[in-house]
Design an enzyme around this catalytic site. Sequence first.
Site, PDB file in Angstrom:
ATOM      1  CG  HIS A  59      -1.954   1.037   1.244  1.00  0.00           C
ATOM      2  ND1 HIS A  59      -3.126   0.908   0.557  1.00  0.00           N
ATOM      3  CD2 HIS A  59      -1.991   2.236   1.848  1.00  0.00           C
ATOM      4  CE1 HIS A  59      -3.853   1.991   0.741  1.00  0.00           C
ATOM      5  NE2 HIS A  59      -3.184   2.819   1.525  1.00  0.00           N
ATOM      6  CG  HIS A 108     -10.794   3.617   2.720  1.00  0.00           C
ATOM      7  ND1 HIS A 108     -11.441   3.949   3.875  1.00  0.00           N
ATOM      8  CD2 HIS A 108      -9.483   3.641   3.032  1.00  0.00           C
ATOM      9  CE1 HIS A 108     -10.561   4.178   4.837  1.00  0.00           C
ATOM     10  NE2 HIS A 108      -9.364   4.000   4.347  1.00  0.00           N
TER      11      HIS A 108
END
Lengths: 82, 735
Positions: B48, B94
Amino acid sequence: MQARVSIRFKDGVLDPEAAAIEGALRGLGFDGVRGVRRVRVIELDLDTNEPEAAWASVERMCERLLANPVIEDASVEILKEG
Amino acid sequence: MNAASTIVPEAAREHGLSEAEWHRVVGILGREPRPVELGIFSVMWSEHCSYKSSKRHLATFPTKAPWVVQGPGENAGVVDIGDGQVAVFKMESHNHPSFIEPYQGAATGVGGILRDVFTMGARPVALLNALRFGAPEHPRTRHLVRGVVAGIGGYGNCVGVPTVGGEATFHRSYNGNILVNAMAVGVAEKDRVFYAKASGIGNPVVYVGAKTGRDGIHGATMASAEFSEAKEAARPTVQVGDPFTEKLLIEACMELMATDCLVAIQDMGAAGLTSSSFEMAARGGCGVEMDLDQVPVRERNMTAYEIMLSESQERMLCVLKEGQEAEAAAVFEKWDLSFATVGRITDTGRMVIRMAGETVADVPIDPVAGASPVYDRPHEPAPPRLPFYAERLMSEEAPGDALLRLLGCPDLCAKRWIWEQYDHMVMADTVGRPGGDAAVVRVHGTEKGLALTTDCTPRYVEADPRLGGMQAVVEAWRNLITVGARPLAITNCLNFGNPERPRVMGQLVGAIEGMAEACRALDFPVVSGNVSLYNETDGRAVQPTPNVGGVGLIRDLGRMTGIAFDAPGLALLLVGECVGWMGASLYLREVLGREEGAPPPVDLAAERRAGDMVLGLIEAGIVRAAHDLSDGGLAVALAEMCMASGFGACLDVPDDNLSSTGWLFGEEQGRYLLALREADAQGALDLARNVGVLARRVGTTGGDTLILGAEPPISLDELRARHEGFLPRLMNGGA
C-alpha cells in the site's frame, strides 16, 4: 420477560458525539469531567419466560442487528418482570 | 550478520515481511530492529505504501504536459485551469475497510481523499465515487450497498462538499471484496499550492487536527494482504471518521495557508504518523527528530508503537518556519483542534524517535521511504480471446425487449437511489448533476467549469488487460468531451488481485501498458493515483478494475452540453464506425448470459480525431445534446438520452449486412451520438468527412416513444419504469 441491551463503542474507537459533549460541558464551565462515554440502551419485551432462551435469542439479535460487532460491544441484561 | 539474525523471527512474519525483506532490514540497521522500527518497516514496505509490485510499471505513465503543474508523487496531482487557478485531484481506494465496516470504511475513504486535496492548498469542490459490489443476489450485497452509500453521504454531506458523480456496478467477482474508490477535486490559486517536502534545519514539525487513538493500527498492512474467512473475524483495524472535525481542519488549514508560516504539510493517512513523517523527510532529503510524549492522544497508556502506527482520522503533519509556532497555534486553537510541536527537522537523514526519555527508533530515512524494495514480479499475459461478431448471435429476444432488459440490469439501471442520498448541490456550483456522462461544477465566481468522470469496464480488462486499460482512458476522454470540456488529465486507482500470481500481475502490467498508450496518444497525462492489490478472498480475485478519474475544463459554461435533447425534430448523428462488435459486451452478458469474446478494439488515432471534432462542434455551439456510446451500444445511449430529455426518437436500423443486434447493441469504441438542428446537420457531416471521421444520420428526435426501426414503439414511461426500478427494488428487499 424483558431484556435490556447496552451498546457502547469498544475501547479505542473514536466517539465524536461523546467528544462533542465533553467539549461542550467544558465550554459551559463544568471542569470536573474527565471522560464521557455514550451508551445506547435498547429494551425488548419478550414472549418467553425462560431466561436462558431469552438470553440466547437476544445475543443473536445483537450479532445480527442491534450492535455493530466491528466497533461496538453489547451487554445483555435479562430482567424478570416486564 | 550474527547467527540469530539469519532466522526470521515470528514477529517479522506477523508484520508481513518476507525473509529477504527481513534480512534487508537487518542489513540497513546493522542490527535487529526494535519493535517500533519493525512496525515502521512493515508499514512503509507494505504494498500500500511502497508500491513495490507496481512501481516499475507505473513509471511508464506519461505524466507531463504544458498544463501539468504537479504530477504523481505528491498528495495529489495539479493542473492549470487558466486565470492563475489550478485544479487539484486524486482518487484512492478504501476497499478493505469498506468490506469490513461499510459505513465507516466508505466515510473515512471520503475523509482521506479530501485531506489529500486540501493539504495542497485547494478548497475541495467535488467528490466522486467508483463503487463495485458483488452480485445483487449475494447475501451481503444489500448490506454493503446500504452501508457504503450511507457512509459516503454521511461524511460528504456533513463536510459540505458535493458528491457529484461516479459509478456503481455489480459483479459476482466482488462478492468477497468490494471496491470503494473515492475521488476528490479541489481548486487553488496557482501560486498558493503547498507541497509535502520538508526543509529547513531546525524547523518545527507540528501535529494538528484530531487526537491519536488506537484506531486502525496496521490498516496499510491489512490493505496489502488477502482476505480470508478467518481474517474477517479478527477486525481491530477499523477507523471511525468525524466529518465535523474534518470541516474544522479544512478551514484551519486554509487559514494557516493564508499566513506565511507553512513550509510543508501532509495528511496522516495510511500508516499515520509514520508515513507522513518519513515521506515528507524523504522528499526534502532531511532528517527528523520526534518526541512522542508531545503527540496529543485520546487514550491512556498508548505505546510508541501504537502512536506511530495509529490511523486515527482527521490529522495532519506540518513543517513550520522556525519561530512562527505561536501564530500557527492560534489558528488551530480558534478552530478547536489539537496543535503540538512534536519534533524538529535535522540534517542527519535519520528518523530519531524518543518517548519517555528513551530512543524507540533510529533509522535512516531514505532506505525506508525512498529505496524500499521494488519487485519485478513474473507476469503472464491473459489468454487471447476470439472476436465475436453479431452474425453468430442467435437470440430469441426482440430488440425492444433486449433494450428494456439492459436498461434495467444492475450495471445500467438508474442510480438515483444512490445519488439522492448524496448532497450533490451543496456549494451551489453543481451545474451538471449525476446521471449524465460527466458531472460539471462551476469554478466558483467564474464562467469556467470543471468536468469530472470516473470510468472503467472491468469485463473488458479481464478479457484483454491492455485493451481494457486503453478503453478506460478513452471512455473518460469521451465523457469529458460530450459535456463540452477539453480533457486535461487523469488520476487512477488500480484495483487488482494478488500480484504474486503471474496471471494477476499480467493483468496489472497489461492494463498499465494500455492506459499509458492511450494517455500518450490523447495528451491526457496521469497526475496522481493509487494502487490497491490483494483484492481477493480465499484465492478468488476481483475483476481487474483500473478506475480512471478524468478532469476536463469547460471554458464557457454557456456552451456546456448534456445528454438531454431540448427539442423534437433534431437530427441524430452517429459519429464513429459500426461493425457490430459483441465480444465482452453487456448484451452478451445480460441477454445471452455469456461472458466471452475479445473486447472491442481501440483505435487511438480515430478516438482523437473523433473527440477533437465533436468538441469543435460543441464549442461552435451547434450541438444540442451529446452522449458517448459505451455499455449497451447505440440503443442504450439513445434510450438514455430520451429518458433524460422527455422526448422520444426514431432510430433507423439500416438494412445492410450488419445485423440489427450488432447495430443496436455493439460496443465499438470511439463513438458519439449527437443531436443537432436540421439546419446544422449537413454542415457537421461535411466537417466530419473533411477531417476523416465517419459520421452518419441515424434518426430524428420527437414524439413520446422510442422507435427502433420497424420494431414496435416503446413508451418513455416503460423505459423509465425499467430503468428506475431495479435499485429501489433491490434495496427494499425484492430484486
